[in-house]
Enzyme design. Structure first.
Site, mmCIF file in Angstrom:
data_model
loop_
_atom_site.group_PDB
_atom_site.id
_atom_site.type_symbol
_atom_site.label_atom_id
_atom_site.label_comp_id
_atom_site.label_asym_id
_atom_site.label_seq_id
_atom_site.Cartn_x
_atom_site.Cartn_y
_atom_site.Cartn_z
ATOM 1 N N ARG A 148 -31.681 27.477 13.618
ATOM 2 C CA ARG A 148 -32.111 26.862 14.447
ATOM 3 C C ARG A 148 -32.202 27.560 15.883
ATOM 4 O O ARG A 148 -31.172 28.125 16.095
ATOM 5 C CB ARG A 148 -31.150 25.595 14.619
ATOM 6 N N GLY A 152 0.951 -1.301 0.118
ATOM 7 C CA GLY A 152 -0.057 0.051 -0.127
ATOM 8 C C GLY A 152 0.751 1.282 -0.052
ATOM 9 O O GLY A 152 1.171 1.800 -1.225
ATOM 10 N N SER A 153 1.143 1.694 1.387
ATOM 11 C CA SER A 153 1.995 2.886 1.411
ATOM 12 C C SER A 153 3.388 2.549 0.660
ATOM 13 O O SER A 153 4.217 3.410 0.125
ATOM 14 C CB SER A 153 2.261 3.196 2.718
ATOM 15 N N ILE A 188 -8.948 -0.441 -6.161
ATOM 16 C CA ILE A 188 -8.900 0.359 -7.020
ATOM 17 C C ILE A 188 -10.143 1.242 -7.573
ATOM 18 O O ILE A 188 -11.157 0.430 -8.004
ATOM 19 C CB ILE A 188 -8.400 -0.307 -8.309
ATOM 20 N N GLU A 221 -1.354 14.118 -8.213
ATOM 21 C CA GLU A 221 -2.357 13.607 -7.437
ATOM 22 C C GLU A 221 -2.284 13.960 -6.004
ATOM 23 O O GLU A 221 -3.504 14.367 -5.462
ATOM 24 C CB GLU A 221 -2.093 11.933 -7.610
HETATM 25 C C1 LIG Z 1 -11.189 5.564 -1.206
HETATM 26 C C2 LIG Z 1 -9.860 5.055 -1.814
HETATM 27 C C3 LIG Z 1 -9.541 5.119 -3.186
HETATM 28 C C4 LIG Z 1 -8.424 4.499 -3.525
HETATM 29 N N1 LIG Z 1 -8.234 4.349 -4.677
HETATM 30 C C5 LIG Z 1 -7.015 3.757 -5.326
HETATM 31 C C6 LIG Z 1 -6.962 3.707 -6.662
HETATM 32 O O1 LIG Z 1 -7.591 4.080 -7.617
HETATM 33 N N2 LIG Z 1 -5.607 2.886 -6.912
HETATM 34 C C7 LIG Z 1 -4.962 2.538 -6.214
HETATM 35 O O2 LIG Z 1 -3.843 2.017 -6.766
HETATM 36 N N3 LIG Z 1 -5.090 2.637 -4.941
HETATM 37 C C8 LIG Z 1 -6.127 3.260 -4.411
HETATM 38 N N4 LIG Z 1 -6.252 3.136 -2.993
HETATM 39 C C9 LIG Z 1 -5.435 2.603 -2.070
HETATM 40 C C10 LIG Z 1 -4.499 3.677 -1.410
HETATM 41 O O3 LIG Z 1 -3.528 4.146 -2.259
HETATM 42 C C11 LIG Z 1 -3.797 2.502 -0.157
HETATM 43 O O4 LIG Z 1 -4.873 2.368 0.602
HETATM 44 C C12 LIG Z 1 -2.890 3.586 0.438
HETATM 45 O O5 LIG Z 1 -1.817 3.891 -0.296
HETATM 46 C C13 LIG Z 1 -2.479 3.039 2.140
HETATM 47 O O6 LIG Z 1 -1.973 1.630 1.783
HETATM 48 P P1 LIG Z 1 -2.811 0.542 2.569
HETATM 49 O O7 LIG Z 1 -4.480 0.905 2.597
HETATM 50 O O8 LIG Z 1 -2.228 -0.730 2.238
HETATM 51 O O9 LIG Z 1 -2.201 0.954 4.256
HETATM 52 P P2 LIG Z 1 -0.812 0.561 4.823
HETATM 53 O O10 LIG Z 1 0.139 1.047 3.858
HETATM 54 O O11 LIG Z 1 -0.707 -0.967 5.132
HETATM 55 O O12 LIG Z 1 -0.868 1.522 6.126
HETATM 56 C C14 LIG Z 1 -1.489 1.102 7.147
HETATM 57 C C15 LIG Z 1 -1.200 2.199 8.369
HETATM 58 O O13 LIG Z 1 0.371 2.242 8.436
HETATM 59 C C16 LIG Z 1 0.760 3.557 8.103
HETATM 60 N N5 LIG Z 1 1.917 3.617 7.735
HETATM 61 C C17 LIG Z 1 2.524 2.550 6.701
HETATM 62 N N6 LIG Z 1 3.819 3.053 6.245
HETATM 63 C C18 LIG Z 1 4.096 3.873 7.063
HETATM 64 C C19 LIG Z 1 5.370 4.560 7.511
HETATM 65 N N7 LIG Z 1 6.367 4.177 6.616
HETATM 66 N N8 LIG Z 1 5.380 5.604 8.266
HETATM 67 C C20 LIG Z 1 4.255 5.818 9.175
HETATM 68 N N9 LIG Z 1 3.063 5.283 9.027
HETATM 69 C C21 LIG Z 1 2.979 4.178 8.003
HETATM 70 C C22 LIG Z 1 -0.386 4.227 7.446
HETATM 71 O O14 LIG Z 1 -0.523 5.508 7.523
HETATM 72 C C23 LIG Z 1 -1.414 3.519 7.858
HETATM 73 O O15 LIG Z 1 -2.017 4.313 9.023
HETATM 74 C C24 LIG Z 1 -7.539 3.891 -2.693
HETATM 75 C C25 LIG Z 1 -7.852 3.946 -1.146
HETATM 76 C C26 LIG Z 1 -8.598 4.428 -0.582
HETATM 77 C C27 LIG Z 1 -9.324 4.390 0.632
#
Ligand SMILES: Cc1cc2nc3c(=O)[nH]c(=O)nc-3n(C[C@H](O)[C@H](O)[C@H](O)COP(=O)(O)OP(=O)(O)OC[C@H]3O[C@@H](n4cnc5c(N)ncnc54)[C@H](O)[C@@H]3O)c2cc1C
Length: 388
Positions: free
Chosen positions: A277, A140-141, A166, A251
Site C-alpha cells: 500500500r 459466571g466468574s 455454552i 483450558e
Molecule cells: C465466547 C464465549 C464462550 C463461552 N463458552 C462457554 C462454555 O462453553 N461453557 C461455559 O460454561 N461457559 C462459557 N462461557 C461463559 C464464560 O465462562 C463466562 O462468561 C465467564 O466466566 C464470565 O462470567 P460472566 O459472563 O457471568 O461475567 P461476570 O462474572 O458477571 O463478570 C462481569 C465483570 O465483572 C468482573 N469480575 C467478576 N468477578 C470479579 C472479581 N472477583 N474480581 C475482579 N473482577 C471481577 C469480570 O471480569 C467482568 O468484567 C463462554 C463465554 C464466551 C464469551
C-alpha cells in the site's frame, strides 16, 4: 526474586516439524468459499469438522489406548498453533480447542473405562459434539455459586437448572454438566456428569447471536426434571471442584494456542499489506507509525509463543503451572485484541470492511477476554500467587 526456569528447549524435533506441516496441510483444506457468510449467518462448518476428524487430527490429543498418537503437551500446542495459522475461522479453531482442552482432559483423567470407550472414539470421529456446561445466568466468574441441582434418587439423578453461554449448546450431542449434588457442602457439593443431550427434560436453545466467534454456535441448556442414570456421574460425587480446577488449568493454559497461530498469520498479512500500500508517494511501511505497530505485533507474538511453550513444557515436566497458566491466558487474550486493533489501523478502511476479513479477528479476539476466566480473574490469580 522468582526463580528462573528449568530446562526448556523449544527447537522443534523432526517429528514436531512434521506434525506442524501436516497440520498446516490439513487446515488448508478447510473451505474458504463461504467463510464470511458463515460468520454473518453464525453457521458452524460441520463439513470442516468432519474433515478434520476423518484426517485424524483429534487423534494426536488422545493416548494410544484409544487409537491416539499420545502427543505431549508441547507438541499439542505446536499443532494447534499451526492449525490457527492456517484456519482463518476462529470459531472453528475455538471449537477444536474446546474439544481437546475442556472435554478430553476431564474424560481421560476422571472417566471410567466404560465412559472412555463409549465417548472418546465418538468424539474423535466427529460423530459426537460435546458442550461444556458450567456457567449459569447468576454464576459466571463465581462458577461455584451455580444453582443447577442434581438430586440423587434410586433410579438416577434428577437434574433441574439452566446453563448459559455454552459453546456448541444448540447442536450438542453430549454435555459435560457441572451441578450441585449436595447444596449444603459449598464447592465440595459439586459433581460432574456426562449427559446424553437427547435425554428427555433437556431443552437446548437456538443459537444466541454474538459479537464474534459466530461460527461456534452458543446457547443455553435447560434441565427440567431431567432424569439421568447413575452411570452418567464422572468420577465420584463431590469431585466437581477438583475436576473443575484440573480442567480449568488445561483450558486456561492452552485454549488460546490457536490464537498464537492466528497472530502469526495476521502479522504476515499486515507486513504484506504495508509493503504493497502506497500513500503520499511511498509505501506506508516507511511511516514509523506503521512500522512501530508491526514491531509491537511481532513482540506480542514472540511473548505469547514463549509463554505458551513454557507453560506446555513445564506441564510435560510435571511442574505446577498455576501461575504460568493465568499469565498465559491473560497475555494471549489481551495480545490478540491489541494486535487485531493494530491490524485494523494498518489496513485503514479495508481493515473495517467485513469482506477483507481483518475486522473479524478483532471481534473474535474480544471473546478471549471473557471465556476460560476473564482477564480480571487471571489478574486476581496472578496477584494472589505474588502474595497479595
Ligand atoms: C465466547 C464465549 C464462550 C463461552 N463458552 C462457554 C462454555 O462453553 N461453557 C461455559 O460454561 N461457559 C462459557 N462461557 C461463559 C464464560 O465462562 C463466562 O462468561 C465467564 O466466566 C464470565 O462470567 P460472566 O459472563 O457471568 O461475567 P461476570 O462474572 O458477571 O463478570 C462481569 C465483570 O465483572 C468482573 N469480575 C467478576 N468477578 C470479579 C472479581 N472477583 N474480581 C475482579 N473482577 C471481577 C469480570 O471480569 C467482568 O468484567 C463462554 C463465554 C464466551 C464469551
Amino acid at each position: 526474586m522468582p526463580p528462573f526456569d528449568k530446562n526448556m528447549h523449544f527447537t522443534l524435533t523432526p517429528e514436531q516439524e512434521q506434525i506442524k506441516s501436516e497440520t498446516l496441510a490439513i487446515a488448508s483444506k478447510l473451505s474458504a468459499k463461504d467463510r464470511t457468510s458463515r460468520d454473518r449467518e453464525s453457521r458452524f462448518d460441520a463439513d470442516g469438522w468432519k474433515m478434520l476428524a476423518q484426517a485424524g487430527f483429534f487423534d494426536g490429543f488422545l493416548p494410544e489406548d484409544f487409537g491416539g498418537k499420545n502427543w505431549d503437551t508441547l507438541t499439542k500446542v505446536i499443532a494447534l498453533e499451526a492449525f490457527g495459522y492456517s484456519c482463518r475461522d476462529n470459531g472453528l479453531a475455538l471449537a477444536v480447542s474446546s474439544l481437546v482442552w475442556t472435554i478430553f482432559p476431564p474424560l481421560l483423567t476422571f472417566g471410567s473405562d466404560e465412559q472412555k470407550k463409549r465417548y472418546l472414539p465418538q468424539l474423535a470421529s466427529g460423530n459426537c459434539i460435546a458442550a461444556d456446561g458450567i456457567t449459569e445466568e447468576q454464576s459466571g466468574s463465581d462458577a461455584m455459586a451455580m444453582q443447577t441441582l442434581a438430586t440423587r434418587r434410586n433410579d438416577g439423578y434428577l437434574v433441574n437448572g439452566e446453563k448459559c453461554y455454552i459453546g456448541f449448546a444448540p447442536i450438542a450431542d453430549l454435555i459435560l454438566l457441572f451441578a450441585k449434588t449436595d447444596p449444603n457442602a459449598g464447592s465440595w457439593g459439586i459433581s460432574a456428569f456426562l449427559v446424553d443431550a437427547n435425554t428427555p427434560g433437556i431443552h437446548k436453545s437456538d443459537n444466541r447471536e454474538k459479537m464474534g466467534l459466530r461460527t461456534l454456535p452458543m446457547g443455553n441448556i435447560a434441565f427440567r426434571d431431567c432424569l439421568i442414570p447413575h452411570s452418567a456421574l464422572l468420577g465420584s460425587e463431590g469431585l466437581g471442584l477438583s475436576l473443575f480446577n484440573e480442567s480449568m488449568e488445561w483450558e486456561r493454559s492452552f485454549i488460546l494456542a490457536t490464537q498464537v497461530g492466528a497472530m502469526a498469520r495476521q502479522l504476515d498479512s499486515c507486513i504484506a499489506f504495508a509493503k504493497k500500500r502506497s500513500q503520499f508517494g511511498k509505501s506506508i511501511s516507511e511511516f514509523q507509525s506503521i512500522s512501530n505497530r508491526i514491531a509491537d505485533m511481532r513482540v506480542r507474538l514472540e511473548t505469547c509463543r514463549l509463554l505458551l511453550y513454557k507453560t506446555a513444557s513445564l506441564k510435560d515436566q510435571g511442574e505446577s503451572i498455576t501461575l504460568e497458566s493465568a499469565m498465559t491466558k491473560l497475555t494471549l487474550s489481551e495480545s490478540f485484541v491489541a494486535s487485531s486493533m493494530d491490524a485494523v489501523r494498518i489496513h485503514g478502511a479495508q481493515g473495517y470492511l467485513s469482506e477483507f476479513e481483518v475486522e473479524r479477528n478483532l471481534r473474535d479476539a474480544t471473546g478471549g477476554l471473557i471465556y476460560a476466566g476473564t482477564s480480571d480473574i487471571q489478574r486476581n490469580l496472578i496477584a494472589r500467587l505474588c502474595g497479595i
